[in-house]
Motif scaffolding. Structure first.
Motif, PDB file in Angstrom:
ATOM      1  N   ASN A 207      40.233  60.546  38.285  1.00 33.82           N
ATOM      2  CA  ASN A 207      39.980  61.008  39.650  1.00 33.82           C
ATOM      3  C   ASN A 207      39.371  59.924  40.524  1.00 33.82           C
ATOM      4  OD1 ASN A 207      40.923  63.532  38.958  1.00 33.82           O
ATOM      5  ND2 ASN A 207      38.899  64.349  38.483  1.00 33.82           N
ATOM      6  N   GLU A 208      38.633  59.018  39.922  1.00 29.13           N
ATOM      7  CA  GLU A 208      38.028  57.904  40.646  1.00 29.13           C
ATOM      8  C   GLU A 208      38.297  56.615  39.877  1.00 29.13           C
ATOM      9  OE1 GLU A 208      36.558  57.647  43.483  1.00 29.13           O
ATOM     10  OE2 GLU A 208      35.892  59.675  44.037  1.00 29.13           O
ATOM     11  N   CYS A 209      38.286  55.492  40.594  1.00 27.58           N
ATOM     12  CA  CYS A 209      38.382  54.192  39.937  1.00 27.58           C
ATOM     13  C   CYS A 209      37.068  53.928  39.206  1.00 27.58           C
ATOM     14  CB  CYS A 209      38.641  53.101  40.976  1.00 27.58           C
ATOM     15  SG  CYS A 209      38.574  51.420  40.311  1.00 27.58           S
ATOM     16  N   ILE A 210      37.141  53.675  37.901  1.00 27.03           N
ATOM     17  CA  ILE A 210      35.919  53.458  37.121  1.00 27.03           C
ATOM     18  C   ILE A 210      35.678  51.982  36.818  1.00 27.03           C
ATOM     19  CG2 ILE A 210      35.937  55.745  36.071  1.00 27.03           C
ATOM     20  CD1 ILE A 210      37.187  54.494  33.585  1.00 27.03           C
ATOM     21  N   TYR A 211      36.568  51.126  37.293  1.00 25.16           N
ATOM     22  CA  TYR A 211      36.386  49.696  37.029  1.00 25.16           C
ATOM     23  C   TYR A 211      37.054  48.900  38.130  1.00 25.16           C
ATOM     24  CZ  TYR A 211      36.192  45.289  34.409  1.00 25.16           C
ATOM     25  OH  TYR A 211      35.922  44.003  34.012  1.00 25.16           O
ATOM     26  N   GLU A 212      36.252  48.061  38.821  1.00 20.20           N
ATOM     27  CA  GLU A 212      36.840  47.177  39.819  1.00 20.20           C
ATOM     28  C   GLU A 212      37.523  46.033  39.085  1.00 20.20           C
ATOM     29  OE1 GLU A 212      34.699  46.814  43.776  1.00 20.20           O
ATOM     30  OE2 GLU A 212      33.028  47.165  42.398  1.00 20.20           O
ATOM     31  N   GLU A 213      38.799  45.924  39.293  1.00 25.67           N
ATOM     32  CA  GLU A 213      39.652  45.071  38.460  1.00 25.67           C
ATOM     33  C   GLU A 213      39.208  43.607  38.478  1.00 25.67           C
ATOM     34  OE1 GLU A 213      44.406  44.052  37.852  1.00 25.67           O
ATOM     35  OE2 GLU A 213      43.737  45.385  39.455  1.00 25.67           O
ATOM     36  N   THR A 214      39.233  43.004  37.291  1.00 23.85           N
ATOM     37  CA  THR A 214      39.027  41.565  37.151  1.00 23.85           C
ATOM     38  C   THR A 214      40.297  40.953  36.574  1.00 23.85           C
ATOM     39  OG1 THR A 214      38.062  41.901  34.953  1.00 23.85           O
ATOM     40  CG2 THR A 214      36.543  41.753  36.815  1.00 23.85           C
ATOM     41  N   ASN A 215      40.500  39.661  36.789  1.00 22.15           N
ATOM     42  CA  ASN A 215      41.716  38.979  36.362  1.00 22.15           C
ATOM     43  C   ASN A 215      41.332  37.820  35.448  1.00 22.15           C
ATOM     44  OD1 ASN A 215      43.883  36.882  36.475  1.00 22.15           O
ATOM     45  ND2 ASN A 215      44.905  38.437  37.730  1.00 22.15           N
ATOM     46  N   SER A 216      41.803  37.850  34.219  1.00 17.98           N
ATOM     47  CA  SER A 216      41.408  36.841  33.236  1.00 17.98           C
ATOM     48  C   SER A 216      41.843  35.438  33.658  1.00 17.98           C
ATOM     49  CB  SER A 216      41.987  37.179  31.861  1.00 17.98           C
ATOM     50  OG  SER A 216      43.401  37.261  31.920  1.00 17.98           O
ATOM     51  N   PHE A 217      42.995  35.329  34.323  1.00 22.80           N
ATOM     52  CA  PHE A 217      43.462  34.013  34.763  1.00 22.80           C
ATOM     53  C   PHE A 217      42.559  33.460  35.869  1.00 22.80           C
ATOM     54  CE2 PHE A 217      47.313  36.104  33.115  1.00 22.80           C
ATOM     55  CZ  PHE A 217      47.677  35.177  32.146  1.00 22.80           C
ATOM     56  N   GLU A 218      42.139  34.359  36.793  1.00 24.74           N
ATOM     57  CA  GLU A 218      41.247  33.932  37.862  1.00 24.74           C
ATOM     58  C   GLU A 218      39.875  33.537  37.303  1.00 24.74           C
ATOM     59  OE1 GLU A 218      41.063  37.065  40.681  1.00 24.74           O
ATOM     60  OE2 GLU A 218      43.088  36.706  41.480  1.00 24.74           O
ATOM     61  N   ILE A 219      39.418  34.256  36.300  1.00 18.52           N
ATOM     62  CA  ILE A 219      38.134  33.934  35.687  1.00 18.52           C
ATOM     63  C   ILE A 219      38.180  32.554  35.037  1.00 18.52           C
ATOM     64  CG2 ILE A 219      36.509  34.574  33.853  1.00 18.52           C
ATOM     65  CD1 ILE A 219      37.267  37.507  34.394  1.00 18.52           C
ATOM     66  N   ALA A 220      39.256  32.298  34.280  1.00 19.21           N
ATOM     67  CA  ALA A 220      39.401  31.000  33.614  1.00 19.21           C
ATOM     68  C   ALA A 220      39.480  29.867  34.631  1.00 19.21           C
ATOM     69  CB  ALA A 220      40.651  31.006  32.728  1.00 19.21           C
ATOM     70  N   HIS A 221      40.238  30.108  35.723  1.00 17.75           N
ATOM     71  CA  HIS A 221      40.357  29.087  36.771  1.00 17.75           C
ATOM     72  C   HIS A 221      39.003  28.817  37.416  1.00 17.75           C
ATOM     73  CE1 HIS A 221      41.972  26.765  40.093  1.00 17.75           C
ATOM     74  NE2 HIS A 221      41.378  27.599  40.953  1.00 17.75           N
ATOM     75  N   ALA A 222      38.235  29.893  37.660  1.00 25.03           N
ATOM     76  CA  ALA A 222      36.918  29.754  38.283  1.00 25.03           C
ATOM     77  C   ALA A 222      35.973  28.964  37.380  1.00 25.03           C
ATOM     78  CB  ALA A 222      36.335  31.137  38.585  1.00 25.03           C
ATOM     79  N   PHE A 223      36.037  29.183  36.060  1.00 22.23           N
ATOM     80  CA  PHE A 223      35.204  28.425  35.126  1.00 22.23           C
ATOM     81  C   PHE A 223      35.532  26.935  35.186  1.00 22.23           C
ATOM     82  CE2 PHE A 223      33.754  32.317  33.087  1.00 22.23           C
ATOM     83  CZ  PHE A 223      32.520  31.942  32.555  1.00 22.23           C
ATOM     84  N   ARG A 224      36.823  26.643  35.217  1.00 21.21           N
ATOM     85  CA  ARG A 224      37.213  25.228  35.273  1.00 21.21           C
ATOM     86  C   ARG A 224      36.738  24.577  36.573  1.00 21.21           C
ATOM     87  NH1 ARG A 224      41.948  27.301  32.792  1.00 21.21           N
ATOM     88  NH2 ARG A 224      42.961  27.497  34.837  1.00 21.21           N
ATOM     89  N   LYS A 225      36.907  25.312  37.682  1.00 19.30           N
ATOM     90  CA  LYS A 225      36.528  24.781  38.988  1.00 19.30           C
ATOM     91  C   LYS A 225      35.019  24.600  39.066  1.00 19.30           C
ATOM     92  CE  LYS A 225      37.457  25.473  43.906  1.00 19.30           C
ATOM     93  NZ  LYS A 225      38.117  26.351  44.911  1.00 19.30           N
TER      94      LYS A 225
ATOM     95  N   GLY B 194      41.582  54.333  30.884  1.00 21.34           N
ATOM     96  CA  GLY B 194      41.294  54.524  32.300  1.00 21.34           C
ATOM     97  C   GLY B 194      40.862  53.223  32.970  1.00 21.34           C
ATOM     98  N   VAL B 195      40.130  52.378  32.232  1.00 20.74           N
ATOM     99  CA  VAL B 195      39.727  51.076  32.754  1.00 20.74           C
ATOM    100  C   VAL B 195      40.954  50.194  32.969  1.00 20.74           C
ATOM    101  CG1 VAL B 195      38.505  48.927  32.209  1.00 20.74           C
ATOM    102  CG2 VAL B 195      37.412  51.142  31.756  1.00 20.74           C
ATOM    103  N   ASP B 196      41.862  50.192  31.991  1.00 18.70           N
ATOM    104  CA  ASP B 196      43.053  49.323  32.055  1.00 18.70           C
ATOM    105  C   ASP B 196      44.103  49.823  33.039  1.00 18.70           C
ATOM    106  OD1 ASP B 196      42.176  47.463  30.260  1.00 18.70           O
ATOM    107  OD2 ASP B 196      43.033  48.458  28.513  1.00 18.70           O
ATOM    108  N   LEU B 197      44.368  51.142  33.004  1.00 18.16           N
ATOM    109  CA  LEU B 197      45.523  51.697  33.715  1.00 18.16           C
ATOM    110  C   LEU B 197      45.166  52.624  34.864  1.00 18.16           C
ATOM    111  CD1 LEU B 197      47.696  52.533  30.561  1.00 18.16           C
ATOM    112  CD2 LEU B 197      47.765  50.453  31.959  1.00 18.16           C
ATOM    113  N   GLY B 198      43.908  53.018  34.962  1.00 15.40           N
ATOM    114  CA  GLY B 198      43.538  53.975  36.006  1.00 15.40           C
ATOM    115  C   GLY B 198      43.984  55.378  35.612  1.00 15.40           C
ATOM    116  N   GLY B 199      44.285  56.190  36.607  1.00 11.47           N
ATOM    117  CA  GLY B 199      44.781  57.535  36.347  1.00 11.47           C
ATOM    118  C   GLY B 199      43.706  58.606  36.350  1.00 11.47           C
TER     119      GLY B 199
END
Length: 460
Positions: free
Chosen positions: A434-452, A427-432
């Motif tokens: 009744n409610e969204c249980i995880y506000e999506e994070t992006n591993s590429f954006e996280i890595a870029h933010a760490f570098r920046k 449900g965290v990965d794919l949803g499905g």
């Protein structure tokens, strides 16, 4: 005398901290099986910042208010930033001998000047019979703005003052004192005495007194502040003890960095706690026992005789100061007495934030399984460790969502051969759900933010 059994059935929050709307009903309440003689467990799981700790804070605030204590100094921060008020509603099952009630208590906070005030309280009840609950009866409602009478409904005011005109004055004084002292009006000692003197209906007094006693001695709320004390090398030993003089509960805080000076009463309690813990401790952490090292008496600055002590851990006859044990072991020790009490007493509710902090995953699962299968009390906890999803019944688990208007859900339609842990992660990965249980994070954006972020103090 048969002890009164009190069980939490439901909690509903509106405009409280980061929850605009959230409800958690215990399974028995939804099934109208309010007390089965077995334990109730509720594990709350979800993304960081999604309202898990807010539930713990809500119970802590209830305990403060229903115990007759003053509101916290930071009470204005308990109201959601987009709301002008916060309302908390609780449902309890109360049983003693042949008397069975559902009790409904709610209170509201609102912003005022540079703080907030408790401006409304209401307590009601309905009798429970074998078929169903009966009509709800309002015992008393307190509204700080009401100019008609000190309390509502008007019928109750008339009932309390008809044969005792002095109660008109007593009610008004109690109301003004509660406003000045920033405490509950319903759970003041003076209001309790007024209801006690009303022989026409002692059920009202009995119910208010039962909820107050539950909050004071049978409800334990272990917040992150408790765990923070351990990190600062102070051991808060939570306890509940019964003897011929009644019930004593609370915390005894012991300094782990050196020695602690405690009075004779606290010393006797601490010795009893350690004796109790040692019965269980070595079954959880092999070969571990505790000892209080009595280093003699001292006189405090106020002239009181104190006992200087040090807490030791013992493994295979090797004694070392408890401060050298792991954070996980110290956390288990700090709450173990209340865990034991909850396991054995159906009226005790233990609520723990971040139960899994520092505790080995397998041990956590075993403890939860034992409590669910053989315990008697109620246990509500938050956790990030998903081991419980494989150990507890599906309906014992609640999940926080990304929707502040509907903060808590249960995952339904789980087949007996489904692994709830896998269903939840899917449900965290794919949803499905009744409610969204995880506000999506992006591993590429996280890595870029760490570098920046590294460039802020690094080379451009």
């Amino acid at each position: 005398m048969t002890e009164t059994i009190i069980r939490i059935q439901s909690i509903e929050l509106e405009g409280f901290k980061n929850i605009q709307k959230g409800i958690i009903d215990l399974v028995g309440y939804r099934q109208k099986n309010y007390y089965s003689g077995k334990s109730d467990i509720v594990g709350i799981y979800g993304q960081n910042g999604s309202g898990k700790t807010t539930i713990i804070d809500a119970f802590r605030l209830f305990k403060i208010i229903a115990s007759g204590e003053k509101l916290p100094g930071d009470i204005k921060n308990y109201i959601h930033e987009l709301e002008d008020k916060a309302t908390l509603k609780f449902v309890f099952y109360v049983e003693e001998k042949d008397m069975k009630f559902l009790v409904y208590y709610e209170f509201s906070l609102r912003r005022k000047d540079d703080g907030a005030q408790l401006y409304n309280e209401k307590i009601s009840y309905s009798q429970v019979d074998e078929n169903n609950k009966k009509r709800k009866i309002d015992i008393i409602e307190y509204d700080i703005d009401s100019a008609l009478s000190s309390i509502l409904p008007k019928l109750r005011y008339t009932e309390l003052t008809r044969n005792n005109k002095e109660n008109e004055f007593n009610l008004e004084v109690s109301k003004r004192l509660s406003i000045k002292e920033k405490t509950s009006f319903i759970f003041t000692d003076s209001l309790e005495e007024i209801f006690k003197s009303n022989s026409a209906n002692l059920d009202y007094y009995y119910i208010i007194n039962a909820i107050k006693r539950f909050a004071r001695v049978n409800l334990f709320v272990i917040t992150n502040e408790h765990s923070a004390s351990i990190s600062l090398n102070f051991m808060p030993l939570s306890f509940r003890m019964e003897n011929k003089d009644g019930v004593t509960s609370g915390d005894i805080e012991i300094n782990l960095l050196g020695t602690s000076n405690i009075d004779k009463t606290s010393y006797d309690i601490a010795v009893s706690i350690i004796k109790q813990l040692n019965v269980v401790l070595s079954t959880i952490i092999p070969n571990l026992q505790l000892e209080i090292n009595n280093l003699g008496n001292e006189i405090s600055k106020t002239g009181e005789e104190m006992i200087r002590i040090q807490l030791l851990s013992i493994k295979k006859d090797i004694r070392i100061p408890l401060k050298y044990e792991s954070e996980g072991i110290k956390k288990i020790i700090s709450i173990l007495s209340t865990l034991i009490s909850m396991f054995n007493n159906p009226s005790i509710c233990l609520i723990v934030d971040e139960l899994d902090a520092g505790i080995f995953e397998y041990l956590l699962g075993e403890l939860l399984k034992i409590i669910e299968q053989e315990g008697k009390g109620q246990f509500i906890f938050t956790s990030h460790n998903l081991r419980a999803l494989e150990m507890l019944r599906k309906d014992s688990l609640v999940f926080s969502t990304a929707n502040p208007q509907n903060r808590f859900i249960r995952i339904t339609n789980i087949k007996s051969n489904n692994n709830l842990r896998n269903v939840y992660l899917r449900g965290v990965d794919l949803g499905g759900l009744n409610e969204c249980i995880y506000e999506e994070t992006n591993s590429f954006e996280i890595a870029h933010a760490f570098r920046k972020a590294g460039e802020v103090f690094g080379r451009k």
